[in-house]
Scaffold this active site. Structure first.
Site, PDB file in Angstrom:
ATOM      1  N   CYS A 125       4.590   6.121  11.644  1.00  0.00           N
ATOM      2  CA  CYS A 125       3.415   5.981  12.509  1.00  0.00           C
ATOM      3  C   CYS A 125       3.491   7.009  13.627  1.00  0.00           C
ATOM      4  O   CYS A 125       4.488   7.060  14.362  1.00  0.00           O
ATOM      5  CB  CYS A 125       3.338   4.583  13.117  1.00  0.00           C
ATOM      6  SG  CYS A 125       2.986   3.273  11.942  1.00  0.00           S
ATOM      7  N   ASP A 169      15.508  -4.934   4.396  1.00  0.00           N
ATOM      8  CA  ASP A 169      14.667  -4.612   5.552  1.00  0.00           C
ATOM      9  C   ASP A 169      15.530  -4.261   6.759  1.00  0.00           C
ATOM     10  O   ASP A 169      16.105  -5.137   7.406  1.00  0.00           O
ATOM     11  CB  ASP A 169      13.752  -5.808   5.859  1.00  0.00           C
ATOM     12  CG  ASP A 169      12.832  -5.552   7.041  1.00  0.00           C
ATOM     13  OD1 ASP A 169      12.663  -4.380   7.429  1.00  0.00           O
ATOM     14  OD2 ASP A 169      12.275  -6.535   7.576  1.00  0.00           O
ATOM     15  N   HIS A 206     -17.229 -24.109  -6.239  1.00  0.00           N
ATOM     16  CA  HIS A 206     -18.641 -24.360  -6.507  1.00  0.00           C
ATOM     17  C   HIS A 206     -19.014 -25.743  -5.984  1.00  0.00           C
ATOM     18  O   HIS A 206     -18.147 -26.584  -5.707  1.00  0.00           O
ATOM     19  CB  HIS A 206     -18.883 -24.307  -8.019  1.00  0.00           C
ATOM     20  CG  HIS A 206     -17.927 -25.197  -8.761  1.00  0.00           C
ATOM     21  ND1 HIS A 206     -18.110 -26.566  -8.891  1.00  0.00           N
ATOM     22  CD2 HIS A 206     -16.747 -24.931  -9.363  1.00  0.00           C
ATOM     23  CE1 HIS A 206     -17.108 -27.091  -9.559  1.00  0.00           C
ATOM     24  NE2 HIS A 206     -16.253 -26.119  -9.860  1.00  0.00           N
ATOM     25  N   GLU A 241     -12.784 -20.425 -14.499  1.00  0.00           N
ATOM     26  CA  GLU A 241     -11.794 -21.500 -14.415  1.00  0.00           C
ATOM     27  C   GLU A 241     -10.751 -21.371 -15.526  1.00  0.00           C
ATOM     28  O   GLU A 241     -10.988 -20.750 -16.565  1.00  0.00           O
ATOM     29  CB  GLU A 241     -12.510 -22.857 -14.486  1.00  0.00           C
ATOM     30  CG  GLU A 241     -11.607 -24.078 -14.406  1.00  0.00           C
ATOM     31  CD  GLU A 241     -10.777 -24.193 -13.127  1.00  0.00           C
ATOM     32  OE1 GLU A 241     -10.016 -23.251 -12.833  1.00  0.00           O
ATOM     33  OE2 GLU A 241     -10.872 -25.237 -12.454  1.00  0.00           O
TER      34      GLU A 241
END
Length: 469
Positions: A159, A129, A257, A326
Site C-alpha cells: 500500500c 500470517d 422467496h 434450490e
C-alpha cells in the site's frame, strides 16, 4: 499386477468406490476437496497495516467453504501468547535482541504447528500470517516448505496510498489486543513507530530476484496485481479469489422467496408459485427496499417461479441465475418429510447422519450446492450493494460463507421465510441484521433429531418436522 477391486456405491454420497477386504478403500482426499497432490503453504508478506490479516482470514474462510481444509497461523497471536502485556513499539526495534529472539521463537512455533496441521492432521492449506519482510526470512520459510514437501505461495500486500494506510491503521487499532484501553492518538503514534521498525529492512518481492517463486503482489487493495509462476490448480483458485475481493463499503441483502404453495403443504423442492401470504411478502419487500434507498442496488433471483414472482413485485430490473436454484432433492422432489420417511427410511436416516455430505438419489448434496454457488460468491465479492432472492438451502450456503460457519453447521442455519438478512462486511468478519417484514409464514426449518440411527422408529425420525397442512 493386482487385479481390479470390486466397486460399491457409497450410500451417503452415491459415488462408486473400490472395496478392499469387505471395506471401502480410503483415499487421500476422503474428507476434503482434492485440488493438489501436496499441501500448500501460503506466506503473507508486507508491512503492518497493509491488510495481511484481512486477506488471511478471508482466504481461509473461502478455502474452507469450498471444502479445502485450511487454517490460519497468525504469528502476532503467538507473540501475544508469550508476551502477555504489550508496552510499546520498542519491542520491534531491530536492535532489541530480546524482542528479536522472542519473535523468532514465535515464528518457529507457528511453523511447527503448520507442519503438524499439514503433515499429521490432514490439512491441505496453511496460511502463515506475519510480516516476512526480508528475503532471508522468506528463504527460511521456503526451505521449510521444501523440506516438508509443501508448495509455497507468497501473497504480498503493498500500500502506498496514504488514505488506504490510514484506514487500515484505524482497523488495526480497533481490532488489535495490543491497543485495548489505549488512548487513540497514543495508539496511532505507537503503531506508526512500529511500522517504521520494519521499513528500513523491507525487501519487496522482486520480479528478477524472486523469479523462481510463486507469488501474487496486490497493490493498494486491488488497484493492480503482479502474478508469477502459479504452480497448480489451488494456487490459480487463490489468485482468482484475491483478484475479486475489495474493501468498498457495501451491504448484501439475503432473503428467501415469499411463502410458496408447497411450503404450506410441507413439501420440499418443486417449482410452485407464491401463496397469498407470499405475494403479500413480495409487496412488503418492495416497500422495504424502497425505504432503504440503497445506491445502485442489484437484484438477483434463481430461475424458479417463486423467486421471480417475488422480484417482480419490486418493479426494478433483476438478473436470473440458474446456479441460485434450490437444492435438487432428486427422487424426493415435492415430497413431505413424512412421505420420505415412508418411502425411503434409509435415505432419511442417512441424511440426518451427515446432512452436509448426503446426496439425494438422482439429486444433490449441500456439498454439491457449495461448489455450484462458488461463481455467485465470486461475483458477490466483486459487487457492491446486492439483494439475493433465493431458497433455504442456497441461503444457508451463502450465509455460511459470510459468517464462516463449519460444514456441519451449514445445513442447520436458520433462514426463515419473510425475513431479510442484511450483511455488512466489517474489519475481520460480517455484521448481520435480521429484519422480519411482519408477514406471517410457515416454519420450514427442521432440526436434526436426536436419534439418527437407520433402525429408528418413524415417530423419532419425524419428531422435528415443522407443522404443515
Amino acid at each position: 499386477m493386482a487385479s481390479p477391486r470390486e466397486l460399491t456405491q457409497n450410500p451417503l454420497k452415491k459415488i462408486w468406490m473400490p472395496y478392499s477386504n469387505g471395506r471401502p478403500a480410503l483415499h487421500a482426499c476422503q474428507r476434503g476437496v482434492c485440488m493438489t497432490n501436496c499441501p500448500t503453504l501460503i506466506v503473507m508478506v508486507g508491512l503492518p497495516a497493509r491488510g495481511k490479516t484481512y486477506i488471511s482470514k478471508k482466504l481461509t474462510r473461502y478455502l474452507n467453504w469450498i471444502g479445502v481444509p485450511t487454517r490460519e497461523f497468525n504469528v502476532g497471536q503467538y507473540r501475544r501468547d508469550v508476551v502477555k502485556t504489550y508496552k510499546s513499539f520498542e519491542f520491534f526495534l531491530p536492535d532489541n535482541e530480546e524482542g528479536l529472539k522472542i519473535r523468532k521463537q514465535c515464528a518457529l512455533a507457528a511453523l511447527r504447528d503448520v507442519r503438524r496441521f499439514l503433515s499429521e492432521e490432514g490439512g491441505h492449506v496453511a496460511v502463515f500470517d506475519a510480516t516476512n519482510t526480508t528475503r532471508e526470512r522468506r528463504a527460511t520459510i521456503f526451505n521449510f516448505g521444501e523440506q516438508n514437501g509443501y508448495k509455497t505461495f507468497f501473497v504480498e500486500s503493498i500500500c502506498v496510498d496514504p488514505e488506504v494506510i490510514a484506514a487500515n491503521i484505524v482497523q488495526v487499532k480497533l481490532g488489535s489486543p495490543d491497543y485495548v484501553n489505549r488512548d487513540s492518538d497514543e495508539a496511532t503514534e505507537d503503531f506508526m513507530r512500529r511500522i517504521e521498525c520494519y521499513e528500513n529492512s523491507y525487501e519487496s518481492l522482486d520480479e528478477d530476484l524472486d523469479r523462481d517463486l510463486s507469488y501474487i503482489k496486490i497493490m493498494d487493495v486491488g488497484q493492480s496485481y503482479v502474478v508469477n509462476r502459479v504452480a497448480d490448480h489451488i494456487q490459480s483458485r487463490i489468485v482468482y479469489y484475491l483478484m475479486n475481493i475489495h474493501v468498498t463499503p457495501r451491504s448484501i441483502y439475503l432473503c428467501r422467496h415469499g411463502e410458496s404453495e408447497l411450503n404450506l403443504k410441507g413439501r420440499i423442492g418443486g417449482d410452485p408459485g407464491l401463496s397469498p401470504r407470499g405475494r403479500e411478502f413480495a409487496k412488503s419487500l418492495a416497500q422495504f427496499i424502497s425505504d432503504q434507498n440503497i445506491k445502485d442496488l442489484k437484484v438477483w433471483t434463481s430461475q424458479m417461479k417463486r423467486t421471480i414472482q417475488t422480484a417482480e413485485a419490486l418493479g426494478v430490473p433483476y438478473e436470473q441465475w440458474k446456479v441460485l436454484n434450490e437444492i435438487d432433492a432428486g427422487v424426493c422432489e415435492e415430497m413431505t418429510y413424512e412421505e420420505i420417511q415412508d418411502n425411503y427410511p434409509l435415505e432419511f436416516a442417512l441424511r440426518d447422519q451427515d446432512k452436509y455430505r448426503y446426496r439425494y438419489p438422482k439429486g444433490e448434496s449441500y456439498e454439491d450446492l457449495v461448489q455450484r454457488l462458488e461463481p455467485v460468491i465470486m461475483e458477490l465479492e466483486r459487487q457492491e450493494n446486492v439483494l439475493v432472492i433465493c431458497h433455504q438451502a442456497v441461503m444457508r450456503c451463502l450465509l455460511a460463507y459470510f459468517l464462516d460457519k463449519a460444514a456441519e453447521q451449514l445445513p442447520y442455519l436458520k433462514c426463515p421465510l419473510h425475513t431479510v438478512l442484511k450483511l455488512t462486511p466489517v474489519a475481520y468478519g460480517c455484521k448481520v441484521e435480521s429484519i422480519f417484514l411482519n408477514v406471517a409464514a410457515v416454519n420450514t426449518h427442521r432440526d436434526r433429531p436426536q436419534n439418527v440411527d437407520i433402525s429408528r422408529p418413524p415417530e423419532e425420525a419425524l419428531v422435528t418436522v415443522p407443522a404443515h397442512q
